[in-house]
Design an enzyme around this catalytic site. Structure first.
Site, PDB file in Angstrom:
ATOM      1  N   CYS A   6       0.817  -1.217   0.000  1.00  0.00           N
ATOM      2  CA  CYS A   6       0.000   0.000   0.000  1.00  0.00           C
ATOM      3  C   CYS A   6       0.849   1.265   0.000  1.00  0.00           C
ATOM      4  O   CYS A   6       2.050   1.221   0.317  1.00  0.00           O
ATOM      5  CB  CYS A   6      -0.923   0.010   1.213  1.00  0.00           C
ATOM      6  SG  CYS A   6      -2.291   1.163   1.026  1.00  0.00           S
ATOM      7  N   ASP A 120      -6.219  -3.402  11.164  1.00  0.00           N
ATOM      8  CA  ASP A 120      -5.013  -2.605  11.335  1.00  0.00           C
ATOM      9  C   ASP A 120      -4.968  -2.144  12.782  1.00  0.00           C
ATOM     10  O   ASP A 120      -5.989  -2.176  13.490  1.00  0.00           O
ATOM     11  CB  ASP A 120      -5.053  -1.392  10.379  1.00  0.00           C
ATOM     12  CG  ASP A 120      -3.703  -0.683  10.240  1.00  0.00           C
ATOM     13  OD1 ASP A 120      -3.638   0.283   9.465  1.00  0.00           O
ATOM     14  OD2 ASP A 120      -2.737  -1.092  10.925  1.00  0.00           O
TER      15      ASP A 120
HETATM   16  O1  LIG Z   1      -0.567   4.559   4.477  1.00  0.00           O
HETATM   17  C1  LIG Z   1      -1.109   5.589   4.903  1.00  0.00           C
HETATM   18  O2  LIG Z   1      -0.570   6.723   4.823  1.00  0.00           O
HETATM   19  C2  LIG Z   1      -2.490   5.524   5.493  1.00  0.00           C
HETATM   20  C3  LIG Z   1      -3.165   6.706   5.775  1.00  0.00           C
HETATM   21  C4  LIG Z   1      -4.457   6.657   6.317  1.00  0.00           C
HETATM   22  C5  LIG Z   1      -5.087   5.433   6.559  1.00  0.00           C
HETATM   23  C6  LIG Z   1      -4.413   4.233   6.285  1.00  0.00           C
HETATM   24  C7  LIG Z   1      -3.111   4.278   5.760  1.00  0.00           C
HETATM   25  N1  LIG Z   1      -2.397   3.122   5.496  1.00  0.00           N
HETATM   26  C8  LIG Z   1      -2.911   1.805   5.793  1.00  0.00           C
HETATM   27  O3  LIG Z   1      -2.267   1.311   6.966  1.00  0.00           O
HETATM   28  C9  LIG Z   1      -1.715   0.044   6.652  1.00  0.00           C
HETATM   29  C10 LIG Z   1      -0.577  -0.311   7.562  1.00  0.00           C
HETATM   30  O4  LIG Z   1       0.477   0.568   7.330  1.00  0.00           O
HETATM   31  P1  LIG Z   1       1.946   0.180   7.893  1.00  0.00           P
HETATM   32  O5  LIG Z   1       2.354  -1.082   7.179  1.00  0.00           O
HETATM   33  O6  LIG Z   1       1.804  -0.015   9.378  1.00  0.00           O
HETATM   34  O7  LIG Z   1       2.798   1.373   7.520  1.00  0.00           O
HETATM   35  C11 LIG Z   1      -1.346   0.209   5.192  1.00  0.00           C
HETATM   36  O8  LIG Z   1      -1.033  -0.979   4.576  1.00  0.00           O
HETATM   37  C12 LIG Z   1      -2.600   0.853   4.657  1.00  0.00           C
HETATM   38  O9  LIG Z   1      -3.625  -0.099   4.470  1.00  0.00           O
END
Ligand SMILES: O=C(O)c1ccccc1N[C@@H]1O[C@H](COP(=O)(O)O)[C@@H](O)[C@H]1O
Length: 197
Positions: A6, A120
């Site tokens: 993502c 998440d």
């Molecule tokens: O990625 C972002 O900036 C974001 C912003 C707002 C809502 C969700 C977002 N990201 C999501 O969070 C997961 C986990 O992120 P991480 O791997 O802990 O960095 C990411 O995969 C998105 O689904």
């Protein structure tokens, strides 16, 4: 296990993620995120992708009209929806969607697993913060319809081996900096996921 990478902001990273073996690419349409991408820019990336890579638009507290419009313009196949206060009328969404559970407790997970969901960690900035969800919250849960997100990387993914998640979703764990992916980290992450299956 399906793999979503993502926070894609450019074509080079998108093609590298596809080459690494990602099943889905996520595009963040939340304008307070450092990974935000304009729908028109996302569409240019989507048009250049190889076949069989799913495109996922990420939305935070948006109404259905906006989600339908952006997914149409950006050629998203799936909407990933954070909907804290019922902003989204899912009955009029024209696109397949997956709800995000920002888990604060085991109860948040157990109450919401009647369909495919993305779980998440709860963070004030909504996500992309590299924060883990406590794995013990899944000990009494059938994870076969859960996509796990939050703080995953090549070094900790082995911890989820025995949970049989439907998929995993990663952003900061495969980045060189916010909004810029690291090709080797993406390759290593996909390999580490495949090694636990
Ligand atoms: O990625 C972002 O900036 C974001 C912003 C707002 C809502 C969700 C977002 N990201 C999501 O969070 C997961 C986990 O992120 P991480 O791997 O802990 O960095 C990411 O995969 C998105 O689904």
């Amino acid at each position: 296990m399906k793999i979503k990478i993502c926070g894609i902001t450019n074509l080079d990273d998108a093609l590298a993620a596809a080459e690494a073996g990602a099943d889905a690419l996520g595009f963040v349409f939340y304008d307070k995120s450092p990974r935000y991408i304009e729908p028109f820019e996302a569409r240019k990336i989507v048009d250049a992708l190889p076949p069989f890579i799913q495109t996922v638009g990420l939305f935070v507290n948006e109404n259905s009209g906006y989600i339908n419009q952006v997914c149409t313009n950006a050629k998203m196949q799936l909407a990933q929806v954070i909907d804290d206060d019922s902003f989204t009328d899912f009955d009029v969404l024209k696109f397949k969607y997956i709800k995000v559970i920002r888990a604060k407790s085991e109860k948040d997970i157990i109450e919401n697993i009647n369909n495919y969901v993305l779980v998440d960690a709860f963070v004030e900035e909504f996500g992309g913060a590299g924060k883990r969800v406590a794995l013990e919250w899944f000990n009494k849960v059938d994870c076969s319809k859960i996509v796990l997100a939050g703080g995953l990387n090549q070094n900790n993914i082995s911890e989820i081996k025995d949970y049989s998640f439907y998929g995993v979703d990663v952003s900061s764990g495969v980045e060189a900096s916010k909004g810029k992916k690291d090709k080797q980290k993406m390759v290593n992450f996909v390999k580490a996921v495949n090694d636990i299956q």
